[in-house]
Design an enzyme around this catalytic site. Structure first.
Site, short mmCIF file in Angstrom:
data_model
loop_
_atom_site.label_atom_id
_atom_site.label_comp_id
_atom_site.label_asym_id
_atom_site.label_seq_id
_atom_site.Cartn_x
_atom_site.Cartn_y
_atom_site.Cartn_z
CE LYS A 12 -3.87 -2.19 2.48
NZ LYS A 12 -4.73 -2.11 3.68
CE1 TYR A 52 -9.09 -2.85 0.74
CE2 TYR A 52 -8.46 -0.79 -0.30
CZ TYR A 52 -8.13 -1.93 0.41
OH TYR A 52 -6.83 -2.14 0.80
CG ASN A 115 -3.37 -2.61 7.05
OD1 ASN A 115 -3.21 -2.08 5.96
ND2 ASN A 115 -4.44 -3.30 7.37
CG HIS A 118 -5.09 -6.15 -0.42
ND1 HIS A 118 -6.28 -6.24 0.26
CD2 HIS A 118 -5.19 -7.02 -1.46
CE1 HIS A 118 -7.06 -7.11 -0.36
NE2 HIS A 118 -6.43 -7.60 -1.41
CD GLU A 131 -8.40 -9.24 -3.66
OE1 GLU A 131 -7.28 -9.71 -3.40
OE2 GLU A 131 -9.18 -8.82 -2.78
P1 IDP Z 1 -7.49 -7.07 5.46
O1 IDP Z 1 -6.72 -6.00 4.73
O2 IDP Z 1 -6.72 -7.64 6.61
O3 IDP Z 1 -8.04 -8.12 4.53
P2 IDP Z 1 -10.20 -5.98 5.67
O4 IDP Z 1 -11.13 -6.26 6.81
O5 IDP Z 1 -10.53 -6.59 4.34
O6 IDP Z 1 -8.74 -6.36 6.15
O7 IDP Z 1 -10.14 -4.40 5.53
C1 IDP Z 1 -9.53 -3.82 4.39
C2 IDP Z 1 -8.69 -2.66 4.84
O8 IDP Z 1 -9.54 -1.65 5.37
C3 IDP Z 1 -7.72 -2.96 5.97
O9 IDP Z 1 -6.52 -3.53 5.50
C4 IDP Z 1 -7.51 -1.58 6.56
O10 IDP Z 1 -6.60 -0.84 5.75
C5 IDP Z 1 -8.88 -0.95 6.42
N1 IDP Z 1 -9.69 -1.12 7.63
C6 IDP Z 1 -10.39 -2.21 8.01
N2 IDP Z 1 -11.04 -2.00 9.16
C7 IDP Z 1 -10.77 -0.72 9.50
C8 IDP Z 1 -11.18 0.12 10.59
O11 IDP Z 1 -11.92 -0.27 11.49
N3 IDP Z 1 -10.67 1.40 10.58
C9 IDP Z 1 -9.85 1.87 9.61
N4 IDP Z 1 -9.46 1.11 8.57
C10 IDP Z 1 -9.91 -0.16 8.51
#
Ligand code: IDP
Length: 154
Positions: A12, A52, A115, A118, A131
């Protein structure tokens, strides 16, 4: 279990800006996965929103789309045995604060909204293929023999 499962991975904007493309990519190389596609790209809102789509309507959705389109990303396709699940194990939990040391998010991140990476969800069957198709044309993906394969797979 076949040795040629493909999975989608994307460093990212925070990972690209912090100069972590090499660190992150080398983990997958050292694990023995085969790189079959890679490119640095700038996402537009349309692609980001489609990628997303499952999060549309959630409170963090707009911020997530703003962030992921704010600077270039590094998109990749990796191939190997159980690749989707194994890559997710290497990535860690969604929140870096909950990710154990030794995982990518646990070693390089502290905050949920930054984080770093992805990776396709192994608990969502077909997400890897969807994807890959969303980000790569067929002619951008390679088909080649990994010369080390016989030393990696029995
Ligand atoms: P993942 O990336 O571990 O698969 P997902 O639940 O698919 O997680 O969420 C996609 C992305 O959305 C996450 O990687 C993160 O960047 C963001 N995200 C998910 N939940 C939150 C939240 O509660 N607050 C802010 N960003 C979030």
């Amino acid at each position: 279990m076949s040795n040629d499962e493909r999975t989608f991975v994307m460093v990212k904007p925070d990972g690209v800006q912090r100069g972590l493309i090499g660190e992150i990519t080398s983990r997958f190389e050292h694990r023995g996965l085969k790189l079959v596609g890679a490119k640095a790209i700038q996402l537009d809102r349309e692609l980001a929103e489609e990628h997303y789509a499952e999060h549309e309507g959630k409170p963090f959705f707009e911020g997530l789309v703003d962030f992921i389109t704010s600077a270039p990303v590094f998109a990749m396709v990796w191939e190997g045995k159980d690749a989707t699940h194994q890559v997710r194990r290497m990535v860690g939990e969604t929140d870096p604060a909950e990710s154990p040391p030794g995982t990518i998010r646990g070693d390089y991140g502290l905050d949920l909204g930054r984080n770093l990476i992805h990776a396709s969800d192994h608990e969502d069957p077909g997400s890897n293929e969807r994807e890959i198709e969303l980000f790569f044309d067929d002619d951008e993906l390679l088909d080649y023999e990994q010369v080390t394969a016989e030393w990696q797979y029995e």
